[in-house]
Enzyme design. Structure first.
Site, PDB file in Angstrom:
ATOM      1  N   GLU A 228       0.698  -1.468   0.018  1.00 10.94           N
ATOM      2  CA  GLU A 228      -0.212  -0.190   0.265  1.00 10.94           C
ATOM      3  C   GLU A 228       0.979   1.002  -0.039  1.00 10.94           C
ATOM      4  OE1 GLU A 228      -2.500   2.494   2.777  1.00 10.94           O
ATOM      5  OE2 GLU A 228      -3.275   0.660   3.659  1.00 10.94           O
ATOM      6  N   CYS A 265      -3.524   7.120   4.898  1.00 11.48           N
ATOM      7  CA  CYS A 265      -3.408   7.319   3.902  1.00 11.48           C
ATOM      8  C   CYS A 265      -5.484   7.488   2.956  1.00 11.48           C
ATOM      9  CB  CYS A 265      -3.403   5.322   4.064  1.00 11.48           C
ATOM     10  SG  CYS A 265      -4.415   4.366   4.748  1.00 11.48           S
TER      11      CYS A 265
END
Length: 487
Positions: A228, A265
């Site tokens: 990620e 994020c």
């Protein structure tokens, strides 16, 4: 890397491989009990873990308590899901001489655990995406062993959590070595390159993730790298929604991009709204209530944030709209302003991530520019739409279709900060959001990343793995001759 460090990594991985071989065939209920033991150990050590996490990360203790609760819940949920066996996707096709394309052999398919998984912790989630976070939980639930690379931003917390985890697993009857911790930049490189490591989970920067992904791909035996990386999570507002609830949208926007000092994020990096009065926009942002500021995770992250923010503010067509107070070692929260035309002329700027409390309000003159911008965003973890019921002020179906091609999660009248752990969750997206867009790092579906399918053809029943034996000794869900039978 010194010889002693290399031996530490090799010893951890070798012990993990031995533990994996010992534990790979245990029944799902046993594995679920191990995950439950980890969750219980986190809960039992909350008073030790949360203050230490606060000292190392500056994150508020209330937020950290919630994150620990989420992490324990995630371990339990993934453990419960393994009991059903659905993650194994077991399928049995008995021999059929009358099969439509000719006689069919007896063939049976099941997911087998990969082996040892290397997991890299994230700086911004010291529990949920760290030592016993999503990647570790999913790999353990799949039947793998885990060697975790500690994040230097909260090293003492990583050490304590790993020690608690090892003790809990041992007390629950798991083999020694099923979970281990390694430290240091070079140790991370060695972990990715170790021949016994069969997959890597990573949450972090785009540059760091790409470097490790390249190492994983360059091995003599390339391995899956579930990274990620970065996401700007744009939110698109229709004229109808803006007219109906502009101030509420701005309040939600400010609360979302300042949450956790913008170190999520899923922080909304761009809010795309109809063009209007600059003064009204400033007033709406100023009237909103930002999340109380606190110091960022590290001086290095703050310096990187301020550099990224200032770089974007200096671009032609961008300006600082307003700032919100910092204090207590925290930088000011900053709202930038730009036109849709400026971003359509330089769409690469839609990928400019500011990891901290800053975001951009983008103003469009024509609702058609919503979909034009949506078509130019890169891969995203999330994308959002704010619209009214029956809204015809923009082509909402077209916008949703475009966003679904670019994002792993599409939100309606909501904000992306906050990722629940559930069966239907998708926390992933096309590159550069992740390196594996077909998978998720959150939710029960994450378990499948650490399995590989194997078909057994004409193997005697007694020699088959338990999930494929006719008696179904684990009592799991399976598809037998095309018919789904539930646990």
């Amino acid at each position: 890397m010194t010889d002693s460090q290399a031996l530490t990594v090799d010893a951890a991985v070798t012990a993990a491989q031995s533990a994996f071989e010992s534990a790979r065939g245990v029944a799902p209920r046993t594995r679920a009990a191990w995950l439950d033991a980890l969750a219980a150990a986190l809960d039992a050590n909350r008073e030790r873990l949360v203050p230490l996490a606060h000292d190392e990360t500056h994150l508020p203790e209330g937020r950290l308590n919630g994150e620990l609760t989420r992490t324990a819940f995630q371990l339990r949920l993934l453990g419960q899901d393994t009991v059903t066996g659905e993650h194994l996707a077991a399928a049995i096709d008995h021999a059929d001489p009358a099969w439509g394309m000719g006689p069919r052999p007896d063939i049976r398919r099941v997911g087998e655990p990969l082996g040892v998984v290397g997991v890299f912790g994230a700086s911004n989630f010291p529990f949920a995406f760290s030592v016993l976070g999503g990647d570790s939980a999913a790999a353990l639930a799949a039947g793998c062993a885990v060697v975790h690379k500690a994040h230097p931003a909260h090293l003492e917390l990583a050490r304590l959590t790993a020690s608690i985890a090892a003790d809990a697993l041992r007390a629950a009857g798991a083999p020694d070595g099923l979970f281990a911790l390694v430290e240091g930049h070079d140790a991370g490189t060695q972990l990715v390159q170790h021949p016994l490591v069969k997959a890597v989970g990573f949450t972090g920067s785009t540059a760091g993730g790409q470097a490790l992904a390249a190492l994983a791909a360059a091995r003599p035996e390339p391995i899956p790298f579930y990274g990620e990386l970065g996401s700007t999570n744009p939110v698109f507002v229709t004229p109808g929604a803006w007219a109906a609830r502009r101030d509420a949208i701005l309040a939600g926007f400010v609360g979302s991009f300042t949450l956790g000092m913008g170190q999520f994020c899923t922080k909304p990096g761009f809010l795309i709204v109809p063009a209007g009065s600059r003064d009204e926009l400033v007033q709406g942002v100023t009237d909103a209530s930002p999340v109380p500021p606190h110091a960022m995770l590290s001086p290095g992250l703050r310096a990187g944030f301020e550099s990224s923010r200032d770089e974007l503010a200096a671009v032609d067509g961008f300006e600082v709209l307003t700032t919100l107070p910092g204090g207590d070692g925290a930088p000011e929260a900053t709202v930038l302003r730009a036109s849709a035309a400026a971003l359509l002329a330089r769409p690469e700027l839609l990928e400019h991530e500011m990891f901290g409390p800053a975001s951009v309000v983008v103003e469009y003159d024509d609702p058609a520019q919503l979909e034009q911008l949506a078509a130019r965003i890169g891969g995203q973890l999330t994308a959002g739409v704010h619209a009214e019921d029956g809204d015809t002020s923009a082509d909402i179906p077209g916008l949703l279709r475009t966003l679904a091609a670019h994002a792993g999660r599409v939100l309606w009248n909501g904000w992306p900060t906050g990722v629940t752990v559930s069966y239907a969750q998708q926390h992933g997206g096309p590159f550069p959001a992740t390196t594996a867009p077909g998978t998720t790092s959150v939710g029960t579906a994450a378990i499948a990343r650490f399995l590989h399918p194997v078909a057994y053809q004409d193997v005697p029943d007694a020699a088959l793995p338990a999930p494929l034996q006719d008696a179904n000794p684990w009592n799991i869900s399976r598809r037998v001759d095309g018919v789904l039978t539930l646990a």
